[in-house]
Enzyme design. Structure first.
Site, PDB file in Angstrom:
ATOM      1  N   SER A 102       0.821  -1.203   0.000  1.00  0.00           N
ATOM      2  CA  SER A 102       0.000   0.000   0.000  1.00  0.00           C
ATOM      3  C   SER A 102       0.866   1.269   0.000  1.00  0.00           C
ATOM      4  O   SER A 102       1.609   1.488  -0.945  1.00  0.00           O
ATOM      5  CB  SER A 102      -0.968  -0.060   1.188  1.00  0.00           C
ATOM      6  OG  SER A 102      -1.953   0.918   1.070  1.00  0.00           O
ATOM      7  N   ASP A 152     -10.268  -3.597  -5.727  1.00  0.00           N
ATOM      8  CA  ASP A 152      -9.549  -2.770  -4.749  1.00  0.00           C
ATOM      9  C   ASP A 152     -10.137  -1.354  -4.766  1.00  0.00           C
ATOM     10  O   ASP A 152     -10.057  -0.670  -5.790  1.00  0.00           O
ATOM     11  CB  ASP A 152      -8.048  -2.758  -5.122  1.00  0.00           C
ATOM     12  CG  ASP A 152      -7.192  -2.075  -4.066  1.00  0.00           C
ATOM     13  OD1 ASP A 152      -7.702  -1.150  -3.395  1.00  0.00           O
ATOM     14  OD2 ASP A 152      -6.020  -2.438  -3.942  1.00  0.00           O
ATOM     15  N   HIS A 183      -8.448  -4.259  -0.966  1.00  0.00           N
ATOM     16  CA  HIS A 183      -7.101  -3.713  -0.775  1.00  0.00           C
ATOM     17  C   HIS A 183      -6.273  -4.593   0.174  1.00  0.00           C
ATOM     18  O   HIS A 183      -5.117  -4.294   0.461  1.00  0.00           O
ATOM     19  CB  HIS A 183      -7.228  -2.285  -0.215  1.00  0.00           C
ATOM     20  CG  HIS A 183      -5.966  -1.475  -0.308  1.00  0.00           C
ATOM     21  ND1 HIS A 183      -5.369  -1.144  -1.506  1.00  0.00           N
ATOM     22  CD2 HIS A 183      -5.176  -0.927   0.661  1.00  0.00           C
ATOM     23  CE1 HIS A 183      -4.287  -0.431  -1.269  1.00  0.00           C
ATOM     24  NE2 HIS A 183      -4.135  -0.286   0.031  1.00  0.00           N
TER      25      HIS A 183
HETATM   26  C1  MLT Z   1      -1.447   6.062  -0.048  1.00  0.00           C
HETATM   27  O1  MLT Z   1      -1.802   7.076   0.519  1.00  0.00           O
HETATM   28  O2  MLT Z   1      -0.270   5.745  -0.201  1.00  0.00           O
HETATM   29  C2  MLT Z   1      -2.516   5.183  -0.561  1.00  0.00           C
HETATM   30  O3  MLT Z   1      -3.743   5.822  -0.483  1.00  0.00           O
HETATM   31  C3  MLT Z   1      -2.540   3.890   0.116  1.00  0.00           C
HETATM   32  C4  MLT Z   1      -2.685   4.059   1.582  1.00  0.00           C
HETATM   33  O4  MLT Z   1      -3.765   4.384   2.053  1.00  0.00           O
HETATM   34  O5  MLT Z   1      -1.716   3.863   2.265  1.00  0.00           O
END
Ligand code: MLT
Length: 201
Positions: A102, A152, A183
């Site tokens: 992520s 996702d 996700h």
């Molecule tokens: C980010 O901010 O990198 C993406 O939205 C994934 C997350 O929530 O970490």
């Protein structure tokens, strides 16, 4: 940067750079490294940015909307940290494979977007396109596993395909793997990454 380094049993194996998701810590992905290759060294890093008490690797303006200036600054900071860590812990700087989830996968993708020699390989679990409108370095010789979700809600399948294409156009060898668990990072996806890694090594 706060981190944990553990030297592996086999110095010829890659060193894993482990980058957690939003709200995580440097402890999160250590079990994953063991599942992929228990003889490899790992360097697990804690994100330097705090968002409402949650650790991240760079700032965002809203969900999915990145603070690009901070992303570029933090990508450089991580790149330089990696250079220093390789000297300090004496691992092969040219044999680093990132495992990111992520937010951690997003800064890992940003490393690929900005530096030709940052990583030998990348296991990106649910990454997004970190930024657009820049030309990527020559990534021939870099192999990338993308774990994506058909459903996702944070990274659409379209965006996963876009990232695959951008990396391929930069000559990276990309394997896009699909799951159907939103996700989330599931055991099946980690297993798929482990299979990909075994073929690579
Ligand atoms: C980010 O901010 O990198 C993406 O939205 C994934 C997350 O929530 O970490």
């Amino acid at each position: 940067m706060k981190h944990i380094f553990q030297k592996g049993k086999d110095a010829s194996k890659p060193t894993f750079l482990l980058l957690h998701g939003t709200g995580g810590t440097e402890l999160d992905l250590i079990p994953l490294a063991g599942k992929i290759d228990e003889e490899a060294s790992f360097l697990s890093v804690r994100g330097n940015v705090l968002e409402n008490g949650m650790r991240r690797f760079f700032r965002r303006l809203a969900e999915g909307i990145f603070d690009e200036e901070d992303l570029i600054f933090r990508t450089k900071e991580l790149y330089e940290f990696l250079e220093d860590a390789a000297k300090k812990y004496e691992f092969d700087r040219n044999n680093v494979i990132v495992i990111g989830y992520s937010n951690g996968a997003n800064i890992a993708a940003s490393l690929l977007f900005h530096y030709e020699d940052a990583l030998k390989g990348a296991i990106l679990h649910h990454p997004m396109v970190p930024l657009r409108g820049i030309s990527l370095p020559d990534l021939s010789g870099t192999s990338v596993f993308i774990g994506a979700g058909t459903n996702d809600p944070i990274c659409s399948p379209l965006e996963s395909g876009e990232l695959e294409k951008m990396l391929e156009q930069a000559q990276a060898k990309v394997h896009l793997h699909w799951e159907h668990n939103g996700h989330q990072l599931t055991f099946d996806e980690v297993e798929a990454a482990a299979q990909w890694y075994k073929k690579l090594i």
